[in-house]
Design a protein around this motif. Structure first.
Motif, short mmCIF file in Angstrom:
data_model
loop_
_atom_site.label_atom_id
_atom_site.label_comp_id
_atom_site.label_asym_id
_atom_site.label_seq_id
_atom_site.Cartn_x
_atom_site.Cartn_y
_atom_site.Cartn_z
N ARG A 233 -11.75 -1.32 -2.51
CA ARG A 233 -10.94 -2.07 -1.54
C ARG A 233 -10.95 -3.58 -1.74
O ARG A 233 -9.95 -4.24 -1.50
CB ARG A 233 -11.39 -1.76 -0.10
CG ARG A 233 -10.94 -0.41 0.40
CD ARG A 233 -11.40 -0.20 1.83
NE ARG A 233 -11.01 1.10 2.34
CZ ARG A 233 -9.94 1.34 3.07
NH1 ARG A 233 -9.11 0.36 3.35
NH2 ARG A 233 -9.68 2.55 3.51
N GLY B 269 -12.96 4.79 -3.62
CA GLY B 269 -12.32 4.01 -2.57
C GLY B 269 -12.44 2.51 -2.72
O GLY B 269 -12.81 1.82 -1.77
N SER C 57 -15.50 1.39 -0.95
CA SER C 57 -15.74 1.79 0.44
C SER C 57 -16.14 3.25 0.56
O SER C 57 -16.82 3.64 1.51
CB SER C 57 -14.49 1.52 1.28
OG SER C 57 -13.38 2.27 0.80
N ARG D 107 -4.86 -1.82 -2.51
CA ARG D 107 -5.40 -2.58 -1.38
C ARG D 107 -5.98 -3.89 -1.87
O ARG D 107 -6.44 -4.01 -3.00
CB ARG D 107 -6.53 -1.80 -0.69
CG ARG D 107 -6.07 -0.53 0.03
CD ARG D 107 -5.62 -0.83 1.43
NE ARG D 107 -5.28 0.38 2.17
CZ ARG D 107 -5.02 0.41 3.47
NH1 ARG D 107 -5.05 -0.69 4.17
NH2 ARG D 107 -4.71 1.54 4.06
N GLY D 108 -5.99 -4.87 -0.99
CA GLY D 108 -6.59 -6.16 -1.29
C GLY D 108 -5.69 -7.04 -2.12
O GLY D 108 -4.74 -6.58 -2.76
N CYS E 280 -0.30 -5.28 2.55
CA CYS E 280 -1.60 -5.52 3.20
C CYS E 280 -2.23 -6.85 2.79
O CYS E 280 -3.08 -7.37 3.50
CB CYS E 280 -2.56 -4.38 2.92
SG CYS E 280 -3.12 -4.26 1.20
N CYS F 77 -7.03 -3.26 -6.47
CA CYS F 77 -7.71 -1.98 -6.23
C CYS F 77 -6.72 -0.86 -5.94
O CYS F 77 -5.78 -1.06 -5.15
CB CYS F 77 -8.66 -2.11 -5.03
SG CYS F 77 -10.04 -3.22 -5.28
N THR G 112 0.81 -1.22 0.00
CA THR G 112 0.00 0.00 0.00
C THR G 112 0.84 1.27 0.00
O THR G 112 0.58 2.20 -0.77
CB THR G 112 -0.93 0.00 1.23
OG1 THR G 112 -1.80 -1.14 1.14
CG2 THR G 112 -1.76 1.27 1.29
N ASP H 175 -19.48 1.57 3.77
CA ASP H 175 -18.09 1.12 3.74
C ASP H 175 -17.95 -0.39 3.51
O ASP H 175 -17.47 -1.12 4.38
CB ASP H 175 -17.39 1.51 5.05
CG ASP H 175 -15.88 1.57 4.90
OD1 ASP H 175 -15.35 1.06 3.89
OD2 ASP H 175 -15.22 2.12 5.80
N ARG I 241 -16.23 -3.76 2.30
CA ARG I 241 -14.82 -4.14 2.22
C ARG I 241 -14.65 -5.41 1.38
O ARG I 241 -15.06 -5.45 0.23
CB ARG I 241 -14.24 -4.32 3.63
CG ARG I 241 -14.25 -3.01 4.47
CD ARG I 241 -13.28 -1.97 3.93
NE ARG I 241 -13.30 -0.74 4.70
CZ ARG I 241 -12.40 -0.40 5.62
NH1 ARG I 241 -11.42 -1.22 5.91
NH2 ARG I 241 -12.48 0.78 6.25
N HIS I 242 -14.09 -6.46 1.96
CA HIS I 242 -13.72 -7.63 1.15
C HIS I 242 -14.88 -8.61 1.04
O HIS I 242 -15.83 -8.57 1.82
CB HIS I 242 -12.47 -8.27 1.74
CG HIS I 242 -11.32 -7.32 1.80
ND1 HIS I 242 -10.63 -6.93 0.67
CD2 HIS I 242 -10.77 -6.63 2.83
CE1 HIS I 242 -9.69 -6.06 1.00
NE2 HIS I 242 -9.75 -5.86 2.31
N THR J 224 -7.03 2.32 -4.09
CA THR J 224 -8.05 2.93 -3.22
C THR J 224 -8.11 4.44 -3.36
O THR J 224 -9.18 5.04 -3.31
CB THR J 224 -7.79 2.53 -1.75
OG1 THR J 224 -7.77 1.11 -1.66
CG2 THR J 224 -8.88 3.07 -0.84
#
Length: 348
Positions: free
Chosen positions: A82, A80, A98, A40-41, A322, A54, A11, A122, A124-125, A56
């Motif tokens: 993620r 955003g 997100s 991210r991810g 991350c 992604c 990241t 928000d 996320r995964h 972000t």
């Protein structure tokens, strides 16, 4: 000799670090692929080696080539991004945004977002079942898992996606990521602000809690036989080992500082964990600092009891790793690899 590549999403550096694995304990960093801001991810790979990650801070996803090890293009999505979920058949990619509280549907043949679905706050995964009919999305800000009917994508109809249920976790638990166990019967959810993993029964949507001893759950993976779930716990710099049959924690594996991402190599039962911690965070396994991957040989000590010491290796990557995923180049033919390299050379 094996031909495995590990992809670490770094990241703080804005890169994906590529680590070649040719055998047990044989690792070398071969490339850092520049992508967008704040990737991210984990990188999601199609069967033919197209990878997606992604960005972000740029509201895009980057496509990278697993053979040429370069960025191919960027695709605009919501704010955003993620998390991602790749559908069987590799035609569609779902992306959780997100910042805009939506899920993007990306057509990977057209390389464009074709639909956007509203979610809670928000997201996320996520995880997608093996049939490609249901997606489970962690809605971090509202404390539930959104269960989506995505079966319409098989007919090429993104507009037909509907929400089947909002499965409560806890508003203050903040569900972060999840994985569906290999049997397809349960969904394991890691929560960043609760000392437990939430387990969802796929048939009934009923939930159970498994105490992992601390807040900071980040990622879930399974051993190849599906008997053991592994969960990174950032606050204690450890991996919780959960017996899937009994839903009990059998031991904690100390790893590097601030673990987040996690992947298991099914052929030799080694686990790779990203050590995200910045300065001042809790230390993990002695001598294992941040900005590294910890490799754990899961066969070097028992998983069902707290006995013996595991064998480790430290692998250096970029700043702020991350997530980590892997791709086996041997799944591609020699002709396909050569074609991809030739194309990359002609584009240079």
């Amino acid at each position: 000799m094996r031909n495995i590549q590990l992809f670490s999403t770094d990241t703080d550096d804005g890169v994906v670090s590529v680590v070649a694995k040719t055998g047990p304990g044989e690792h070398r960093t071969v490339k850092q692929i520049s992508v967008g801001n704040a990737p991210r991810g984990g990188v999601k790979f199609t069967k033919d080696g197209r990878g997606f990650v992604c960005n972000t801070s740029q509201n895009t996803i980057s496509e990278i080539d697993a053979v040429a090890l370069e960025e191919v293009r960027r695709i605009e999505v919501g704010h955003g991004p993620r998390g991602q979920g790749l559908l069987p058949g590799d035609k569609y990619l779902l992306v959780s945004n997100s910042g805009s509280n939506t899920i993007s549907v990306v057509d990977l043949e057209l390389n464009v977002q074709v639909h956007e679905i509203a979610t809670g706050r928000d997201p996320r995964h996520m995880g997608i079942n093996a049939a490609g009919t249901v997606a489970y999305v962690c809605v971090w800000g509202d404390g539930y898992v959104s269960k989506l009917d995505i079966s319409s994508l098989a007919e090429g109809s993104p507009e037909g996606i509907t929400e089947l249920a909002q499965i409560p976790v806890d508003r203050e638990a903040h569900p972060y990521s999840l994985a569906i166990d290999p049997s397809g019967r349960r969904v394991f959810v890691a929560n960043t602000q609760a000392p437990y993993v939430t387990v969802i029964d796929v048939e009934s949507d009923e939930t159970h809690r498994v105490d992992v001893g601390s807040n900071g759950g980040r990622a879930v993976a399974f051993t190849d036989d599906g008997r053991v779930a592994l969960v990174t716990v950032e606050n204690t710099s450890s991996v919780a080992v959960i017996d899937v049959a009994t839903l009990t924690v059998t031991r904690q594996i100390p790893v590097g500082s601030g673990p987040r991402g996690l992947v298991v190599d099914p052929l030799d039962e080694t686990a790779y964990i990203t050590n995200f911690a910045r300065a001042g965070m809790m230390s993990g396994h002695p001598g294992f600092g941040p900005n590294t991957l910890t490799m754990v040989d899961l066969g070097s000590a028992p998983l069902d009891r707290d006995e013996g010491e595991f064998t480790y290796e430290e692998i250096f990557v970029g700043y702020g790793p991350c997530s980590v995923t892997m791709f086996d180049l041997d799944t591609l033919s020699e002709e396909e690899r050569a074609r991809r390299l030739d194309r990359a050379g002609s584009d240079a």
